[in-house]
Design a protein around this motif. Structure first.
Motif, PDB file in Angstrom:
ATOM      1  N   ALA E  61       0.829  -1.208   0.000  1.00 34.69           N
ATOM      2  CA  ALA E  61       0.000   0.000   0.000  1.00 34.69           C
ATOM      3  C   ALA E  61       0.860   1.253   0.000  1.00 34.69           C
ATOM      4  O   ALA E  61       0.626   2.193  -0.769  1.00 34.69           O
ATOM      5  CB  ALA E  61      -0.935  -0.014   1.210  1.00 34.69           C
ATOM      6  N   VAL E  62       1.866   1.266   0.844  1.00 33.33           N
ATOM      7  CA  VAL E  62       2.729   2.445   0.950  1.00 33.33           C
ATOM      8  C   VAL E  62       3.436   2.699  -0.379  1.00 33.33           C
ATOM      9  O   VAL E  62       3.576   3.838  -0.823  1.00 33.33           O
ATOM     10  CB  VAL E  62       3.753   2.259   2.092  1.00 33.33           C
ATOM     11  N   LYS E  63       3.832   1.602  -1.026  1.00 31.22           N
ATOM     12  CA  LYS E  63       4.505   1.707  -2.325  1.00 31.22           C
ATOM     13  C   LYS E  63       3.643   2.450  -3.344  1.00 31.22           C
ATOM     14  O   LYS E  63       4.148   3.135  -4.220  1.00 31.22           O
ATOM     15  CB  LYS E  63       4.806   0.289  -2.827  1.00 31.22           C
ATOM     16  N   GLU E  64       2.342   2.296  -3.214  1.00 29.15           N
ATOM     17  CA  GLU E  64       1.433   2.994  -4.134  1.00 29.15           C
ATOM     18  C   GLU E  64       0.884   4.273  -3.507  1.00 29.15           C
ATOM     19  O   GLU E  64      -0.108   4.854  -3.991  1.00 29.15           O
ATOM     20  CB  GLU E  64       0.285   2.072  -4.544  1.00 29.15           C
ATOM     21  N   GLY E  65       1.485   4.695  -2.398  1.00 31.57           N
ATOM     22  CA  GLY E  65       1.090   5.954  -1.803  1.00 31.57           C
ATOM     23  C   GLY E  65      -0.259   5.931  -1.110  1.00 31.57           C
ATOM     24  O   GLY E  65      -0.921   6.955  -0.998  1.00 31.57           O
ATOM     25  N   GLN E  66      -0.660   4.775  -0.630  1.00 31.35           N
ATOM     26  CA  GLN E  66      -1.958   4.668   0.035  1.00 31.35           C
ATOM     27  C   GLN E  66      -1.810   4.436   1.535  1.00 31.35           C
ATOM     28  O   GLN E  66      -0.930   3.678   1.959  1.00 31.35           O
ATOM     29  CB  GLN E  66      -2.775   3.525  -0.569  1.00 31.35           C
TER      30      GLN E  66
END
Lengths: 172, 172, 172, 172, 172, 172, 172, 172
Positions: E61-66
């Motif tokens: 999720a963090v990788k996609e900015g979420q």
């Protein structure tokens, strides 16, 4: 009934006095009071009237051979009276309370509110509400002061008929 | 009251019939029945008797100038009647129900049960209970069938005195 | 089973006596009794019958290779028996109880009640209910005395088939 | 019982297949699996064993003329079986569950845990617990796998005696 | 990881011993055991595996900015791990748990279950469930052993993509 | 870790943008903003740090052969991370959360707070609290920013030792 | 207001010190600290700003003759301020809180979110939410920091108009 | 303030009219009214007064550098105003409400009630109560009309000092 009312008024004073007596040193401090300008009045059904209405509601149901539960709530949503009729289904007790809560919240019979959901369906997600016929408001000069809720009859329309009979017993 | 009772008995049958009518295709299947040997009977206060007892309880409190809430529960802990007396404190409603629940669970006045806690203090952690005076059991041939709970007076002993007045009104 | 029943009847008396013994001074007061006119009787499944029905329900599911939970509730909605079958999903336990509650409340199989929601969709907002197939009422002379709820099979129809097998085991 | 067990094992596979069948497109994706190294095994009472133990517990109580409720919970605190005995007080059902939860949490009879509270009284504030005699653990090689809880007899010691009878029926 | 596992196995034995030690007089009674025939085994994610999966989910999720919350529950619906991501909305924590509960209950991604509601809309009234995309089951040989739930991304499909990444990290 | 932090900051903006995008017509109104003077800042553990601390806590327990649950809560009492250790008792999960909540509320180890109850015993009736050793606060310049709670070991002192190990892992 | 803020900042330090003082032996241990790298900052409305916004909201309603309840929640969903307006219906208090929670969760007015349900109807099953107009987010540089919820007016659009007036009072 | 009051009175009428308008056919039936003899009046703090008192309470705390939460409840136990002070611990919000509820229930400062528990310890098991200093009643002619609760300061005596400052602001 005037006498009972008088008794009760006296009672309230006595109660307050009694409790204060138990903790007199503190409660007697001047800081405990509120000016009249800080106060407003609200009207409530007396418990005598609420009981009379609940009983009339139940009588109307029994007369038609229906087993129901009955609840009377005040304007703030607090339950004043409940009656679980002989043979009423286990789902009826909570239903009656919620119908009454709903009727007093919108100052309208719950049968009328069911229609309202067509426009605003999520109203029914508000905590404490139940949008089924069977709740009837009690008013004083048009303002809501209480409501009666009924559940357990084969249809909500029957439930609401009995609730209206309870309101009628208040003779307003 | 015999007439009312008769009405009610008829009512029960009617209700069942009404509901079954609504879903006749299924409910009429033979599989729905239970043999007599599978059944036992329990005794309950009629709602008429429960209401009478609750009213007598409240009357006893008002007569002494006290504002209380009253609850009647059956042997299974289900609430049959509640009355929130005029001016009763907000803590009294739930307290009355819990005292009644406690009295019917142990078939004893809650004042007697308070003493019992000296030996077994954790009894008071059982869900639904409240070990304060003010609950009185209703019995049929010694077995518990219901209980009355009262809360809101300056002392639990007063609460229980009113509850006993309610039981006395059942004239057993 | 007659012997067991007799034992149990005796047991009830003993229990009452035992408890009263613990608090004799209070419970022995005449005020604790209720006149017969104040009482009505209701019928319940014995725990022996309820257990038998629950077991038959589970057996029917296992026979078809299904993992389910089973619940039996009485007419007042109190749970009498629960069985969490081996491998039943975590959602099945509460579902089974709610289906049984729903079936006994309307004295009808929950599959029939699902249809009823078409007319009155908000019935499903009544606390304690679940309008999914899998609940079957138990009746005595047409009146509801209990219900069996099942959950966990791939379809509600299967759940209800097993519930009916449980009712059938009561042989009424 | 071997046959039943075999059936059940088969059943589990069928269930999984059935459910997967309903949603096959998604559940069949490879990403859904876990390597063996990611898994550990825990042991649980079969529902057959749990039911047998619960029944033995209730029988022991009835034999002594006591009306009780019985609960069996697994190591994770999930309820496997409940039995509400005929005539058991309304407080007994939840009490039985909580006693069983407490016994399995500390892998000890609740009577022993009551003593433990002398040193650490706030243990009793842990959610789900009830520190009253009447809970007995079930072990496999010393580790807790389940517990039986009983409530409703005039004393907790009696409750626990019946719970032990249930454990004994597991013959370990 | 084998070493950790070994440590843990030892740990379990020690724990049991430790607790038993505290209450030895009682727990040592022979009645506490259960025969092997009374037991069945279930498989669970180790906490090490569950934590790894949760972390992989959050990383995706963090990788996609979420900003999301993540939950892992076992087959019985008990929560094993939760992670409230930095900046995740307050609604996300409970949502993630409920999505995981739903996925493990039906052994299917919640996105697939949403479709299922078209046929059986009242499934969503089952306690503990939430029928929104974002839950993914973890399986061992096709049987459900756990599930991962994610909430907080702008769409449920994104939530579920992250959940699948967590499952993939289990490498099964 | 700086990179991860940067990613996250970006992420937050993206999330906000994404959501706003979905409802642009309304959210874009100028009225939605708050002046800087209306705002204050609070400090929180990053989820990365909270996870690291939770893992270190669990590792400390496993190293001593103990099965525990771990919870990390922020200054506002919201749970950030939970880990249910392999074999931890069912009572440990909620206990760990409540111990952490208690430690962060008073900015003190719960072992210290237990002593405090001697003077003010009713502190333990505050919702959400549990006054048992096993909770340790996390501070930034002396102010509480989070807390770690542990439960499941044979003694609360052991639980708290593991919690302190978790705090130490934050290296402050 | 600058003076008040300064006071408050001082206050926070004093509080921490005060509490630590009470339990100094423990809290002073070095292990209690967290490195800066472990921390992130979030922004919140000051209570002064939140109160001002709530009052402006209520004033807007009273000006139009409407009786409503008002709630302000922060980004984590914690309630900062509530005001129950004179004469507001009993359903309005909880509704206002839930609308604010919903608005801050999605960083959008709840009126906009109602439309969103057309695509994803089950969003409304997320705990704590209420999808009725009347909630308005408060933002700092586009990110959500709080929300205001209003309930009790005859229409949700009116409720939301008042909520927007409250946001406007923050002058951002 | 007379103007505001007048506005409000008008508002109430408008609201009722508005709602009735929406459901006119039903609400207009004569049966909805209650005779004056069925009604009694109770006095409440206006929201303006309650807000003023809450603000004065918080100001008193901030002046002494303390971070607290404040609640004002009416005679029926309904919350009128809450303020979560900047930096107040997470336990303070619910505590403040419960202290206020307790003070209004017994019409006494909670510090006085703590002493009362010496005689009747189980009073503290009444739902909604919290027997810690910090609650102060507001009276009109000696009868309770509201109460203020404060929590979060290092001692309950400080909390109650601030609550008294709030009552004093009512100038009664």
């Amino acid at each position: 009934m005037t006498k009972a009312k008088k008794l009760l008024t006296t009672a309230s004073a006595v109660v307050a006095a009694g409790v204060v007596g138990a903790v007199a040193a503190n409660a007697a401090t001047p800081a405990a009071g509120a000016k009249d300008a800080s106060l407003r009045s609200t009207r409530h059904l007396t418990i005598a009237a609420a009981t009379k209405a609940a009983q009339a509601t139940l009588d109307a149901a029994v007369k038609e051979g229906q087993a129901v539960s009955v609840a009377v709530v005040d304007r703030d949503g607090n339950t004043l009276v409940t009656l679980r009729g002989d043979g009423a289904g286990p789902q009826s007790y909570a239903s009656a309370e919620k119908k009454a809560f709903t009727a007093v919240s919108w100052n309208a019979p719950t049968s009328a509110l069911v229609d309202r959901l067509a426009k605003t369906p999520n109203l029914k997600d508000i905590p404490g509400t139940l949008f089924l016929p069977g709740g009837a408001p009690v008013q004083a000069k048009g303002a809501p002061v209480a409501a009666i809720g009924v559940a357990g009859a084969p249809s909500g329309d029957l439930d609401e008929k009995f609730a209206r009979a309870g309101v009628a017993a208040l003779g307003g």
